[in-house]
Design a protein around this motif. Structure first.
Motif, PDB file in Angstrom:
ATOM      1  N   VAL A 119      46.824  43.014 -64.356  1.00  0.00           N
ATOM      2  CA  VAL A 119      47.464  41.803 -63.842  1.00  0.00           C
ATOM      3  C   VAL A 119      46.922  40.574 -64.569  1.00  0.00           C
ATOM      4  CG1 VAL A 119      47.685  40.326 -61.802  1.00  0.00           C
ATOM      5  CG2 VAL A 119      48.042  42.793 -61.607  1.00  0.00           C
ATOM      6  N   SER A 120      45.632  40.540 -64.787  1.00  0.00           N
ATOM      7  CA  SER A 120      45.007  39.412 -65.475  1.00  0.00           C
ATOM      8  C   SER A 120      45.554  39.263 -66.900  1.00  0.00           C
ATOM      9  CB  SER A 120      43.489  39.611 -65.506  1.00  0.00           C
ATOM     10  OG  SER A 120      42.870  38.558 -66.188  1.00  0.00           O
ATOM     11  N   ARG A 121      45.655  40.365 -67.629  1.00  0.00           N
ATOM     12  CA  ARG A 121      46.213  40.316 -68.998  1.00  0.00           C
ATOM     13  C   ARG A 121      47.654  39.817 -68.974  1.00  0.00           C
ATOM     14  NH1 ARG A 121      43.691  45.236 -69.511  1.00  0.00           N
ATOM     15  NH2 ARG A 121      45.655  46.362 -69.205  1.00  0.00           N
ATOM     16  N   THR A 122      48.429  40.319 -68.032  1.00  0.00           N
ATOM     17  CA  THR A 122      49.832  39.910 -67.929  1.00  0.00           C
ATOM     18  C   THR A 122      49.930  38.420 -67.642  1.00  0.00           C
ATOM     19  OG1 THR A 122      50.423  42.108 -67.119  1.00  0.00           O
ATOM     20  CG2 THR A 122      52.003  40.329 -66.702  1.00  0.00           C
ATOM     21  N   MET A 123      49.102  37.930 -66.730  1.00  0.00           N
ATOM     22  CA  MET A 123      49.159  36.532 -66.327  1.00  0.00           C
ATOM     23  C   MET A 123      48.521  35.605 -67.364  1.00  0.00           C
ATOM     24  SD  MET A 123      50.973  36.765 -63.677  1.00  0.00           S
ATOM     25  CE  MET A 123      50.916  35.081 -63.119  1.00  0.00           C
ATOM     26  N   ARG A 124      47.844  36.149 -68.360  1.00  0.00           N
ATOM     27  CA  ARG A 124      47.317  35.326 -69.466  1.00  0.00           C
ATOM     28  C   ARG A 124      48.322  35.206 -70.602  1.00  0.00           C
ATOM     29  NH1 ARG A 124      42.062  38.077 -69.033  1.00  0.00           N
ATOM     30  NH2 ARG A 124      42.802  39.340 -70.753  1.00  0.00           N
ATOM     31  N   ASP A 125      49.413  35.972 -70.522  1.00  0.00           N
ATOM     32  CA  ASP A 125      50.435  35.942 -71.563  1.00  0.00           C
ATOM     33  C   ASP A 125      51.278  34.678 -71.380  1.00  0.00           C
ATOM     34  OD1 ASP A 125      53.011  36.283 -72.835  1.00  0.00           O
ATOM     35  OD2 ASP A 125      52.568  38.419 -73.021  1.00  0.00           O
ATOM     36  N   ALA A 126      51.149  33.738 -72.305  1.00  0.00           N
ATOM     37  CA  ALA A 126      51.827  32.439 -72.180  1.00  0.00           C
ATOM     38  C   ALA A 126      53.345  32.588 -72.081  1.00  0.00           C
ATOM     39  CB  ALA A 126      51.461  31.540 -73.361  1.00  0.00           C
ATOM     40  N   GLY A 127      53.922  33.558 -72.781  1.00  0.00           N
ATOM     41  CA  GLY A 127      55.360  33.777 -72.720  1.00  0.00           C
ATOM     42  C   GLY A 127      55.807  34.244 -71.339  1.00  0.00           C
ATOM     43  N   VAL A 128      55.052  35.154 -70.756  1.00  0.00           N
ATOM     44  CA  VAL A 128      55.358  35.650 -69.411  1.00  0.00           C
ATOM     45  C   VAL A 128      55.241  34.512 -68.405  1.00  0.00           C
ATOM     46  CG1 VAL A 128      54.552  37.167 -67.540  1.00  0.00           C
ATOM     47  CG2 VAL A 128      54.683  38.039 -69.890  1.00  0.00           C
ATOM     48  N   VAL A 129      54.166  33.752 -68.491  1.00  0.00           N
ATOM     49  CA  VAL A 129      53.935  32.642 -67.557  1.00  0.00           C
ATOM     50  C   VAL A 129      55.057  31.601 -67.659  1.00  0.00           C
ATOM     51  CG1 VAL A 129      52.377  30.717 -67.030  1.00  0.00           C
ATOM     52  CG2 VAL A 129      51.457  33.012 -67.385  1.00  0.00           C
ATOM     53  N   ALA A 130      55.477  31.281 -68.869  1.00  0.00           N
ATOM     54  CA  ALA A 130      56.563  30.311 -69.051  1.00  0.00           C
ATOM     55  C   ALA A 130      57.853  30.812 -68.404  1.00  0.00           C
ATOM     56  CB  ALA A 130      56.785  30.037 -70.537  1.00  0.00           C
ATOM     57  N   LYS A 131      58.156  32.108 -68.573  1.00  0.00           N
ATOM     58  CA  LYS A 131      59.355  32.678 -67.957  1.00  0.00           C
ATOM     59  C   LYS A 131      59.247  32.660 -66.436  1.00  0.00           C
ATOM     60  CE  LYS A 131      60.386  35.852 -71.737  1.00  0.00           C
ATOM     61  NZ  LYS A 131      60.356  37.279 -72.122  1.00  0.00           N
ATOM     62  N   LEU A 132      58.061  32.971 -65.911  1.00  0.00           N
ATOM     63  CA  LEU A 132      57.871  32.961 -64.456  1.00  0.00           C
ATOM     64  C   LEU A 132      58.102  31.564 -63.891  1.00  0.00           C
ATOM     65  CD1 LEU A 132      54.692  35.217 -64.163  1.00  0.00           C
ATOM     66  CD2 LEU A 132      57.032  35.829 -63.491  1.00  0.00           C
TER      67      LEU A 132
END
Length: 154
Positions: A119-132
């Motif tokens: 979860v931490s790796r996923t939430m550190r992904d700037a692209g994923v965070v921007a989409k969220l």
């Protein structure tokens, strides 16, 4: 292990307004109760107990509250996107708008740490965070989260 095994579609919510961290934890408890049948107060007590050891706000508007609970037999997650960022005592002192809570069985050992790392790796992904942050549909948020690690692993 992937996020789709941790996060049910119904455990992804958009929250319009919360006034406190305590209220956030209660909201997480209500989602866990409605989706997984776990007693909400047990979930809230678990994350509050963990939070007393140190804040789980990891920075950049993201919090990862988590707890180990005797009542569980598998690791489960809840994701909330807050419309209005909430003061959280994060490491960078910024308010939080993305919250991924994890609950694991008391004896889950290394699996709990693996889930938290995923979860931490996923939430550190700037692209994923921007989409969220750009989406307000819980189904889309679930798809973004569950596809994030899968596409990188392929």
């Amino acid at each position: 292990m992937d996020i789709s095994s941790l996060l049910e579609p119904g455990a992804v919510r958009i929250i319009n307004h919360l006034t406190s961290k305590k209220r956030l934890f209660q909201e997480i408890g209500e989602v866990v109760a409605s989706v997984h049948g776990l007693n909400a107060s047990i979930a809230v007590d678990g994350i509050q107990e963990r939070e007393s050891l140190g804040p789980t706000g990891v920075g950049h508007g993201i919090a990862l509250p988590h707890a180990r609970l005797q009542e569980l037999d598998k690791i489960i997650g809840v994701f909330l996107r807050l419309e209005k960022p909430l003061e959280y005592d994060s490491v960078d002192r910024l308010p939080v708008d993305l919250v991924f809570a994890l609950f694991a069985p008391k004896d889950s050992g290394v699996d709990h740490l693996k889930a938290l790392a995923l979860v931490s790796r996923t939430m550190r992904d700037a692209g994923v965070v921007a989409k969220l942050r750009a989406n307000s549909d819980p189904a889309k948020l679930h798809a973004i989260l569950t596809e994030a690690r899968t596409s990188k692993a392929a």
